[in-house]
Design a protein around this motif. Structure first.
Motif, mmCIF file in Angstrom:
data_model
loop_
_atom_site.group_PDB
_atom_site.id
_atom_site.type_symbol
_atom_site.label_atom_id
_atom_site.label_comp_id
_atom_site.label_asym_id
_atom_site.label_seq_id
_atom_site.Cartn_x
_atom_site.Cartn_y
_atom_site.Cartn_z
ATOM 1 N N MET A 20 38.228 -6.874 -115.432
ATOM 2 C CA MET A 20 36.860 -7.136 -115.018
ATOM 3 C C MET A 20 36.290 -5.890 -114.337
ATOM 4 N N GLU A 21 35.084 -5.538 -114.699
ATOM 5 C CA GLU A 21 34.429 -4.394 -114.065
ATOM 6 C C GLU A 21 34.061 -4.734 -112.627
ATOM 7 N N ALA A 22 34.127 -3.710 -111.790
ATOM 8 C CA ALA A 22 33.752 -3.903 -110.393
ATOM 9 C C ALA A 22 32.285 -4.320 -110.302
ATOM 10 N N ARG A 23 32.015 -5.247 -109.408
ATOM 11 C CA ARG A 23 30.647 -5.740 -109.227
ATOM 12 C C ARG A 23 29.993 -4.923 -108.104
ATOM 13 N N CYS A 24 29.174 -3.988 -108.517
ATOM 14 C CA CYS A 24 28.538 -3.050 -107.581
ATOM 15 C C CYS A 24 27.024 -3.108 -107.738
ATOM 16 N N ALA A 25 26.338 -2.757 -106.666
ATOM 17 C CA ALA A 25 24.873 -2.680 -106.724
ATOM 18 C C ALA A 25 24.383 -1.718 -105.657
ATOM 19 N N THR A 26 23.276 -1.058 -105.987
ATOM 20 C CA THR A 26 22.594 -0.178 -105.037
ATOM 21 C C THR A 26 21.157 -0.649 -104.894
ATOM 22 N N VAL A 27 20.688 -0.721 -103.667
ATOM 23 C CA VAL A 27 19.316 -1.134 -103.376
ATOM 24 C C VAL A 27 18.711 -0.123 -102.408
ATOM 25 N N GLU A 28 17.462 0.254 -102.677
ATOM 26 C CA GLU A 28 16.740 1.147 -101.781
ATOM 27 C C GLU A 28 15.462 0.457 -101.317
ATOM 28 N N ARG A 29 15.097 0.705 -100.065
ATOM 29 C CA ARG A 29 13.880 0.137 -99.490
ATOM 30 C C ARG A 29 13.197 1.228 -98.679
ATOM 31 N N ASP A 30 11.929 1.445 -98.956
ATOM 32 C CA ASP A 30 11.187 2.523 -98.314
ATOM 33 C C ASP A 30 9.867 1.967 -97.795
ATOM 34 N N THR A 31 9.737 1.888 -96.470
ATOM 35 C CA THR A 31 8.502 1.416 -95.854
ATOM 36 C C THR A 31 8.073 2.426 -94.780
ATOM 37 N N LYS A 32 6.979 2.135 -94.103
ATOM 38 C CA LYS A 32 6.528 2.998 -93.020
ATOM 39 C C LYS A 32 7.428 2.893 -91.791
ATOM 40 N N GLU A 33 8.291 1.881 -91.779
ATOM 41 C CA GLU A 33 9.169 1.648 -90.631
ATOM 42 C C GLU A 33 10.613 2.078 -90.875
ATOM 43 N N THR A 34 11.071 1.951 -92.109
ATOM 44 C CA THR A 34 12.461 2.285 -92.427
ATOM 45 C C THR A 34 12.588 2.842 -93.838
ATOM 46 N N ARG A 35 13.599 3.678 -94.014
ATOM 47 C CA ARG A 35 14.028 4.124 -95.338
ATOM 48 C C ARG A 35 15.522 3.833 -95.419
ATOM 49 N N ILE A 36 15.897 2.979 -96.365
ATOM 50 C CA ILE A 36 17.277 2.498 -96.430
ATOM 51 C C ILE A 36 17.809 2.618 -97.859
ATOM 52 N N LYS A 37 19.064 3.019 -97.967
ATOM 53 C CA LYS A 37 19.787 2.972 -99.230
ATOM 54 C C LYS A 37 21.153 2.375 -98.958
ATOM 55 N N ALA A 38 21.497 1.337 -99.713
ATOM 56 C CA ALA A 38 22.788 0.674 -99.536
ATOM 57 C C ALA A 38 23.447 0.450 -100.887
ATOM 58 N N THR A 39 24.753 0.666 -100.926
ATOM 59 C CA THR A 39 25.565 0.392 -102.108
ATOM 60 C C THR A 39 26.741 -0.476 -101.694
#
Length: 197
Positions: A1-20
């Motif tokens: 089974m392939e690893a279940r991975c995801a990356t999400v980015e969120r960019d607002t005037k208050e925060t800039r976030i990248k998570a994997t």
């Protein structure tokens, strides 16, 4: 089974976030939220849930910890949901009682696709390190709704605020680890009489 991975980015005037996140990881983490106590909590979640987690946030911590922690919760919930895909074959439910010295915290969750949040944890101090104590609730609320999960957290005992917060994050990691595990007897089906989650 392939690893279940995801990356999400969120960019607002208050925060800039990248998570994997890798749901099939070994508990490695690289977390830089700008709030050291929160980093410590997320590291515990990652380690005890066996999730590989990378998270970088540039937030307006000069205001306070609210936007950073809430938005990190949104991004983490979205990443978990994305990594789960169609949820076929997962156990769906998870629960764990986490003891930490004098503290005992329960986390129970259902990856049902129907968000609901029930929280019964209190703190005797307003802050833990550089993190507002009230942000523990806001973080988990954000995770539950963006991750489309039914999430319950309850403190049964505890006096030390650090222990209480850490037990909640670790219990969440352990319960989520159980819920995302594959159940081979399902034969790749979704664990629901509805046929979908």
């Amino acid at each position: 089974m392939e690893a279940r991975c995801a990356t999400v980015e969120r960019d607002t005037k208050e925060t800039r976030i990248k998570a994997t996140i890798n749901l099939d990881g070994t508990g490695k983490s690289d977390i830089r939220s700008g709030i050291p106590f929160f980093d410590h909590m997320l590291s515990g979640f990652s380690k005890h849930g066996l999730f590989d987690l990378e998270l970088v946030c540039d937030g307006d911590t000069e205001v306070d910890s609210h936007h950073t922690i809430e938005d990190c919760g949104i991004v983490l919930g979205q990443a978990v949901l994305k990594a789960l895909g169609d949820k076929k074959g997962i156990k769906r439910y998870g629960n764990f009682f986490l003891p930490m010295d004098e503290t005992l915290v329960l986390c129970a969750l259902d990856l049902s696709g129907r968000p609901y949040f029930n929280y019964d944890i209190d703190f005797s101090q307003d802050k833990m390190g550089d993190m507002d104590s009230e942000m523990v609730r806001e973080f988990f609320y954000a995770v539950s709704y963006s991750g489309m999960m039914n999430l319950h957290l309850k403190k049964f005992d505890g006096k030390n605020n650090h222990h209480i917060a850490e037990a909640a994050f670790k219990a969440f990691g352990k319960a989520l680890c159980e819920a995302v595990r594959m159940e081979p007897r399902l034969g790749g089906e979704v664990w629901s009489t509805k046929g979908a989650l």
